[in-house]
Design a protein around this motif. Structure first.
Motif, short mmCIF file in Angstrom:
data_model
loop_
_atom_site.label_atom_id
_atom_site.label_comp_id
_atom_site.label_asym_id
_atom_site.label_seq_id
_atom_site.Cartn_x
_atom_site.Cartn_y
_atom_site.Cartn_z
N THR A 191 1.40 8.40 -6.14
CA THR A 191 0.66 7.15 -5.97
C THR A 191 0.59 6.44 -7.32
OG1 THR A 191 -0.68 8.05 -4.16
CG2 THR A 191 -1.54 6.10 -5.29
N GLN B 57 0.84 -1.20 0.00
CA GLN B 57 0.00 0.00 0.00
C GLN B 57 0.86 1.24 0.00
OE1 GLN B 57 -2.77 -0.31 3.32
NE2 GLN B 57 -4.37 -0.95 1.90
N SER B 58 2.04 1.15 0.60
CA SER B 58 2.95 2.28 0.61
C SER B 58 4.38 1.78 0.72
CB SER B 58 2.63 3.24 1.76
OG SER B 58 2.83 2.60 3.00
N SER C 93 7.88 10.60 -6.30
CA SER C 93 6.96 10.45 -5.17
C SER C 93 5.54 10.73 -5.64
CB SER C 93 7.34 11.42 -4.04
OG SER C 93 8.62 11.10 -3.54
N ILE D 18 8.65 3.40 1.14
CA ILE D 18 9.61 4.49 1.22
C ILE D 18 10.93 3.99 0.68
CG2 ILE D 18 10.81 6.09 2.75
CD1 ILE D 18 8.47 5.80 4.71
N SER E 89 12.27 1.06 -6.58
CA SER E 89 10.91 0.88 -6.05
C SER E 89 10.26 -0.26 -6.82
CB SER E 89 10.09 2.16 -6.24
OG SER E 89 10.72 3.27 -5.64
N THR F 5 -0.48 2.30 -4.68
CA THR F 5 0.71 2.28 -3.82
C THR F 5 1.26 3.69 -3.73
OG1 THR F 5 1.32 0.03 -4.43
CG2 THR F 5 3.06 1.43 -3.52
N ARG F 6 1.36 4.18 -2.50
CA ARG F 6 1.93 5.51 -2.30
C ARG F 6 3.43 5.36 -2.12
NH1 ARG F 6 -0.76 9.60 1.91
NH2 ARG F 6 -2.39 9.38 0.35
N VAL F 7 4.18 5.97 -3.04
CA VAL F 7 5.65 5.89 -3.02
C VAL F 7 6.23 7.21 -2.55
CG1 VAL F 7 7.71 5.58 -4.42
CG2 VAL F 7 5.70 4.16 -4.85
N LEU F 8 7.12 7.13 -1.58
CA LEU F 8 7.84 8.31 -1.11
C LEU F 8 9.32 8.07 -1.32
CD1 LEU F 8 7.99 11.06 0.32
CD2 LEU F 8 8.06 9.81 2.50
#
Lengths: 113, 113
Positions: free
Chosen positions: B87, B9-10, B85, B12, B19, B107-110
């Motif tokens: 979603t 879901q996320s 960064s 970092i 990623s 998927t939230r990518v930071l």
């Protein structure tokens, strides 16, 4: 510039009121779509239309209605029957025939209190 | 019923890292698998897409790997940058339904500098 225009960007309504979200495209696409986005649930299809004066229900059509009187326009009405209307609403369009990408507008965030 | 499952879901990742986002589908009639990138307050935009007769597709720093037998596909972002960064959504098209897409949950990518 060709694209999809959704208005307004933010919309606030009282519970029990119907509200209509606007979607206009100048891409000359035949097909148009409405998706609802909620955190963690991705995008869920509400309604879609592949040609003027015709539309089909998507996966979560209950409490929503649409019309497709013009090729460029596909307004979505969120009725008082929709139990959880607060969400981010996205309109998209695509060509028909073959495999083509969906082009999305920048969405309308609806808050119902 | 969610027909496209996306994980994580996320995530970092440090700048310069890789990623990796995974998706699994159930319907073998899906015939087109796009990935969309969405920045806050904006609509999703097509990033890269693949057909099931291809095992890998690369566009710049973005690569899709496709495993038809396992009904899985993944997005790899190489040399991740802070500007990545966002979603990310995987999706799948059911050929018989025109260009209607079923989306994963996102998927939230930071990317940390």
């Amino acid at each position: 510039d060709g694209g999809i225009t959704q208005s307004p960007k933010y919309l606030f309504r009282k519970e029990g009121q119907n509200v209509t979200l606007s979607c206009e495209q100048n891409l000359n696409h035949d097909a148009m779509y409405w998706y609802r986005q909620d955190p963690g649930q991705g995008l869920r299809l509400i309604y879609y239309s592949q040609i003027v004066n015709d539309f089909q229900k998507g996966d979560i059509a209950e409490g929503y209605s649409v019309s497709r009187e013009k090729k460029e326009s596909f307004p979505l009405t969120v009725t008082s029957a929709q139990k959880n209307p607060t969400a981010f609403y996205l309109c998209a369009s695509s060509e028909t025939g073959g495999v083509t990408a969906l082009h999305f507008g920048n969405g309308t965030r609806l808050t119902v209190t | 019923q969610q027909q496209v499952k996306q994980s994580p879901q996320s995530l970092i990742v440090q700048k310069g890292g890789i990623s990796i986002i995974n998706c699994a589908y159930e319907n073998t009639a899906f015939d087109y698998f796009p990935w969309y990138q969405q920045f806050p307050g904006k609509g999703p935009a097509l990033l890269i897409a693949i057909r099931p007769d291809v095992s890998e597709k690369k566009e710049g720093r973005f690569t899709i790997s496709f495993n038809k037998s396992a009904k899985q596909f993944s997005l790899h972002i190489m040399d991740s940058q802070p500007g990545d960064s966002a979603t990310y959504f995987c999706a799948a098209r059911f050929k018989a339904a025109g260009n209607k897409l079923t989306f994963g949950g996102g998927t939230r990518v930071l990317v940390k500098p």
